[in-house]
Design a protein around this motif. Sequence first.
Motif, PDB file in Angstrom:
ATOM      1  N   GLU A  29      58.366  69.405  43.105  1.00 59.09           N
ATOM      2  CA  GLU A  29      57.732  69.160  44.406  1.00 59.09           C
ATOM      3  C   GLU A  29      56.253  68.803  44.252  1.00 59.09           C
ATOM      4  OE1 GLU A  29      58.417  72.529  46.878  1.00 59.09           O
ATOM      5  OE2 GLU A  29      60.593  72.208  46.997  1.00 59.09           O
ATOM      6  N   TYR A  30      55.700  69.067  43.069  1.00 53.78           N
ATOM      7  CA  TYR A  30      54.283  68.788  42.832  1.00 53.78           C
ATOM      8  C   TYR A  30      54.074  67.678  41.799  1.00 53.78           C
ATOM      9  CZ  TYR A  30      54.040  73.237  45.248  1.00 53.78           C
ATOM     10  OH  TYR A  30      54.188  74.242  46.171  1.00 53.78           O
ATOM     11  N   GLY A  31      55.121  66.915  41.540  1.00 54.75           N
ATOM     12  CA  GLY A  31      54.966  65.743  40.690  1.00 54.75           C
ATOM     13  C   GLY A  31      55.435  65.884  39.268  1.00 54.75           C
ATOM     14  N   ALA A  32      55.968  67.023  38.883  1.00 56.88           N
ATOM     15  CA  ALA A  32      56.483  67.177  37.517  1.00 56.88           C
ATOM     16  C   ALA A  32      57.680  66.248  37.306  1.00 56.88           C
ATOM     17  CB  ALA A  32      56.888  68.614  37.257  1.00 56.88           C
ATOM     18  N   ASP A  33      57.857  65.782  36.078  1.00 53.17           N
ATOM     19  CA  ASP A  33      58.978  64.906  35.745  1.00 53.17           C
ATOM     20  C   ASP A  33      60.096  65.642  35.022  1.00 53.17           C
ATOM     21  OD1 ASP A  33      57.847  62.200  36.552  1.00 53.17           O
ATOM     22  OD2 ASP A  33      56.259  62.943  35.245  1.00 53.17           O
ATOM     23  N   ILE A  34      59.726  66.642  34.225  1.00 54.84           N
ATOM     24  CA  ILE A  34      60.699  67.427  33.466  1.00 54.84           C
ATOM     25  C   ILE A  34      60.285  68.895  33.566  1.00 54.84           C
ATOM     26  CG2 ILE A  34      61.693  67.870  31.180  1.00 54.84           C
ATOM     27  CD1 ILE A  34      60.842  64.916  30.523  1.00 54.84           C
ATOM     28  N   VAL A  35      61.238  69.763  33.782  1.00 53.11           N
ATOM     29  CA  VAL A  35      60.968  71.208  33.822  1.00 53.11           C
ATOM     30  C   VAL A  35      61.764  71.879  32.713  1.00 53.11           C
ATOM     31  CG1 VAL A  35      61.160  73.328  35.163  1.00 53.11           C
ATOM     32  CG2 VAL A  35      60.519  71.195  36.298  1.00 53.11           C
ATOM     33  N   VAL A  36      61.091  72.724  31.960  1.00 55.96           N
ATOM     34  CA  VAL A  36      61.764  73.510  30.927  1.00 55.96           C
ATOM     35  C   VAL A  36      61.543  74.981  31.243  1.00 55.96           C
ATOM     36  CG1 VAL A  36      61.513  71.739  29.156  1.00 55.96           C
ATOM     37  CG2 VAL A  36      59.755  73.489  29.387  1.00 55.96           C
ATOM     38  N   SER A  37      62.486  75.809  30.831  1.00 54.20           N
ATOM     39  CA  SER A  37      62.360  77.239  31.097  1.00 54.20           C
ATOM     40  C   SER A  37      63.209  78.025  30.118  1.00 54.20           C
ATOM     41  CB  SER A  37      62.803  77.555  32.530  1.00 54.20           C
ATOM     42  OG  SER A  37      62.733  78.953  32.792  1.00 54.20           O
ATOM     43  N   SER A  38      62.721  79.191  29.770  1.00 52.77           N
ATOM     44  CA  SER A  38      63.538  80.137  29.022  1.00 52.77           C
ATOM     45  C   SER A  38      64.543  80.757  29.978  1.00 52.77           C
ATOM     46  CB  SER A  38      62.667  81.231  28.404  1.00 52.77           C
ATOM     47  OG  SER A  38      63.478  82.283  27.908  1.00 52.77           O
ATOM     48  N   LEU A  39      65.788  80.821  29.553  1.00 51.83           N
ATOM     49  CA  LEU A  39      66.819  81.510  30.338  1.00 51.83           C
ATOM     50  C   LEU A  39      66.909  82.977  29.948  1.00 51.83           C
ATOM     51  CD1 LEU A  39      69.649  78.802  30.214  1.00 51.83           C
ATOM     52  CD2 LEU A  39      67.978  79.200  32.033  1.00 51.83           C
ATOM     53  N   THR A  40      66.275  83.313  28.824  1.00 54.60           N
ATOM     54  CA  THR A  40      66.281  84.688  28.327  1.00 54.60           C
ATOM     55  C   THR A  40      65.507  85.608  29.253  1.00 54.60           C
ATOM     56  OG1 THR A  40      66.354  83.819  26.078  1.00 54.60           O
ATOM     57  CG2 THR A  40      65.703  86.124  26.327  1.00 54.60           C
ATOM     58  N   LYS A  41      64.516  85.075  29.961  1.00 56.01           N
ATOM     59  CA  LYS A  41      63.610  85.877  30.768  1.00 56.01           C
ATOM     60  C   LYS A  41      64.210  86.139  32.148  1.00 56.01           C
ATOM     61  CE  LYS A  41      60.831  85.333  27.208  1.00 56.01           C
ATOM     62  NZ  LYS A  41      61.500  84.296  26.406  1.00 56.01           N
ATOM     63  N   TRP A  42      63.483  85.872  33.220  1.00 56.82           N
ATOM     64  CA  TRP A  42      63.899  86.290  34.569  1.00 56.82           C
ATOM     65  C   TRP A  42      65.184  85.610  35.043  1.00 56.82           C
ATOM     66  CZ3 TRP A  42      58.840  85.617  33.096  1.00 56.82           C
ATOM     67  CH2 TRP A  42      58.015  86.736  33.215  1.00 56.82           C
ATOM     68  N   VAL A  43      65.419  84.378  34.614  1.00 64.22           N
ATOM     69  CA  VAL A  43      66.620  83.680  35.096  1.00 64.22           C
ATOM     70  C   VAL A  43      67.874  84.446  34.678  1.00 64.22           C
ATOM     71  CG1 VAL A  43      67.969  81.558  34.988  1.00 64.22           C
ATOM     72  CG2 VAL A  43      65.480  81.431  35.134  1.00 64.22           C
ATOM     73  N   GLY A  44      67.951  84.801  33.399  1.00 63.36           N
ATOM     74  CA  GLY A  44      69.041  85.675  32.946  1.00 63.36           C
ATOM     75  C   GLY A  44      68.830  87.073  33.467  1.00 63.36           C
ATOM     76  N   GLY A  45      67.607  87.573  33.266  1.00 63.68           N
ATOM     77  CA  GLY A  45      67.157  88.763  33.961  1.00 63.68           C
ATOM     78  C   GLY A  45      67.417  90.117  33.335  1.00 63.68           C
ATOM     79  N   HIS A  46      68.186  90.170  32.252  1.00 62.66           N
ATOM     80  CA  HIS A  46      68.539  91.490  31.728  1.00 62.66           C
ATOM     81  C   HIS A  46      68.306  91.624  30.231  1.00 62.66           C
ATOM     82  CE1 HIS A  46      70.748  91.003  35.518  1.00 62.66           C
ATOM     83  NE2 HIS A  46      70.533  92.296  35.664  1.00 62.66           N
ATOM     84  N   GLY A  47      67.662  90.646  29.630  1.00 67.60           N
ATOM     85  CA  GLY A  47      67.319  90.738  28.217  1.00 67.60           C
ATOM     86  C   GLY A  47      68.509  90.795  27.291  1.00 67.60           C
ATOM     87  N   VAL A  48      69.611  90.138  27.683  1.00 72.80           N
ATOM     88  CA  VAL A  48      70.820  90.231  26.863  1.00 72.80           C
ATOM     89  C   VAL A  48      71.301  88.878  26.350  1.00 72.80           C
ATOM     90  CG1 VAL A  48      71.621  92.339  28.003  1.00 72.80           C
ATOM     91  CG2 VAL A  48      72.282  90.105  28.926  1.00 72.80           C
ATOM     92  N   VAL A  49      70.537  87.807  26.640  1.00 73.19           N
ATOM     93  CA  VAL A  49      70.975  86.481  26.205  1.00 73.19           C
ATOM     94  C   VAL A  49      69.822  85.728  25.552  1.00 73.19           C
ATOM     95  CG1 VAL A  49      72.624  86.331  28.107  1.00 73.19           C
ATOM     96  CG2 VAL A  49      70.385  85.275  28.359  1.00 73.19           C
ATOM     97  N   LEU A  50      70.170  84.713  24.776  1.00 75.83           N
ATOM     98  CA  LEU A  50      69.199  83.758  24.267  1.00 75.83           C
ATOM     99  C   LEU A  50      69.568  82.387  24.823  1.00 75.83           C
ATOM    100  CD1 LEU A  50      68.856  84.758  20.500  1.00 75.83           C
ATOM    101  CD2 LEU A  50      67.203  85.152  22.329  1.00 75.83           C
ATOM    102  N   GLY A  51      68.601  81.721  25.419  1.00 73.48           N
ATOM    103  CA  GLY A  51      68.897  80.410  25.970  1.00 73.48           C
ATOM    104  C   GLY A  51      67.676  79.766  26.585  1.00 73.48           C
ATOM    105  N   GLY A  52      67.769  78.467  26.776  1.00 74.38           N
ATOM    106  CA  GLY A  52      66.718  77.714  27.434  1.00 74.38           C
ATOM    107  C   GLY A  52      67.334  76.543  28.166  1.00 74.38           C
ATOM    108  N   ILE A  53      66.545  75.924  29.031  1.00 76.28           N
ATOM    109  CA  ILE A  53      67.075  74.831  29.836  1.00 76.28           C
ATOM    110  C   ILE A  53      66.040  73.716  29.961  1.00 76.28           C
ATOM    111  CG2 ILE A  53      66.292  75.784  32.041  1.00 76.28           C
ATOM    112  CD1 ILE A  53      68.948  74.790  33.251  1.00 76.28           C
ATOM    113  N   ILE A  54      66.520  72.489  29.987  1.00 73.67           N
ATOM    114  CA  ILE A  54      65.707  71.311  30.275  1.00 73.67           C
ATOM    115  C   ILE A  54      66.273  70.680  31.535  1.00 73.67           C
ATOM    116  CG2 ILE A  54      64.886  69.072  29.462  1.00 73.67           C
ATOM    117  CD1 ILE A  54      65.544  69.990  26.605  1.00 73.67           C
ATOM    118  N   VAL A  55      65.424  70.441  32.525  1.00 73.19           N
ATOM    119  CA  VAL A  55      65.859  69.810  33.774  1.00 73.19           C
ATOM    120  C   VAL A  55      65.092  68.502  33.942  1.00 73.19           C
ATOM    121  CG1 VAL A  55      66.200  70.093  36.250  1.00 73.19           C
ATOM    122  CG2 VAL A  55      66.205  72.107  34.757  1.00 73.19           C
ATOM    123  N   ASP A  56      65.814  67.407  34.013  1.00 70.93           N
ATOM    124  CA  ASP A  56      65.220  66.086  34.177  1.00 70.93           C
ATOM    125  C   ASP A  56      65.154  65.754  35.662  1.00 70.93           C
ATOM    126  OD1 ASP A  56      64.462  63.439  34.114  1.00 70.93           O
ATOM    127  OD2 ASP A  56      66.192  62.733  32.959  1.00 70.93           O
TER     128      ASP A  56
END
Length: 307
Positions: free
Chosen positions: A72-99
């Motif tokens: 919404e503020y002009g970013a073209d690609i968003v990346v995030s760790s899924l291990t943190k709040w998205v997963g939320g329980h400290g039990v997974v390893l993962g990341g995501i790229i959103v185009d």
Amino acid sequence: LGINVRFADAEDPENFKKAADEKTRAFFCESCSNPALQICDLEAISSHARDLGLPLIVDSTFSTPYLCKPFEYGADIVVSSLTKWVGGHGVVLGGIIVDGGKFNWKGGNHPLYDEPDQSYGGMRWGHDLPDELAPLAYKLRALTVPLRNLGACISPDNSWSVLQGIETLSLRMERHCENAQKVAEHLEAHEKVAWVRYPGLPTDPQHEKSKKYLKGKGGAMVVFGIKSNDPTSSGKTFIDSLQLLSHVANVGDARSLAIHPTTTTHSQMSAEELRAAGVPPEMVRLSIGIETIDDIIFDLDQALAKV
């Protein structure tokens, strides 16, 4: 990989433009930085990126998609760790790229998209895709070339766990932010605390930007400095004295976590390097969980009493 990085002080978005040259391929920033909790002015940075025909890549791990939507503020690609709040329980390893699917990859600034890819029959990713797929050039190449060469494929079990976490992200972030706000306010008035950084505090230098980029909330992280003549030793004592908060280098767990960077994650850096990195010896980083707030504050107080 032949990639060089130039660091820019994100407090002034102009610094990104000043650091760029003809070889620059992208701007990269965090929506909210680790561990300094600096909020980037995504709208201004993305404007400079567009002027140069470059994509803005935003790591939104610390803000999560609940608090901030960088597209919404002009970013073209968003990346995030899924291990943190998205997963939320400290039990997974993962990341995501959103185009975001809006960047023009045939603008001439990206040889990987202008020159023929011999591993895919001479395909020019920015030019040869049909019109309906052209906006997905980055995504399609990421799903083929890097995935094939680097093997960055999340496991089914981790994916399943992340999907469960996403279902409660909004509820958890409300509690994370509520608890973190109360912890920051409590620490700000504590006699053994030298300073507190939390965007939700009116006294914090990032407070105004938090209104725009974090829904007016401060997020789930609180950073503070222990008031001590020997901050390194006091930081270690504080961490060792915690009973509820876990001593973990991770963040974004449902549980509250704490770490003293000087004696752990940044222990191989000199005093000068620590200061330059924004990690003074008295700094303690807290990832505030969703426990009862009275229990969190009680644990912090009893640990600070031993410093």
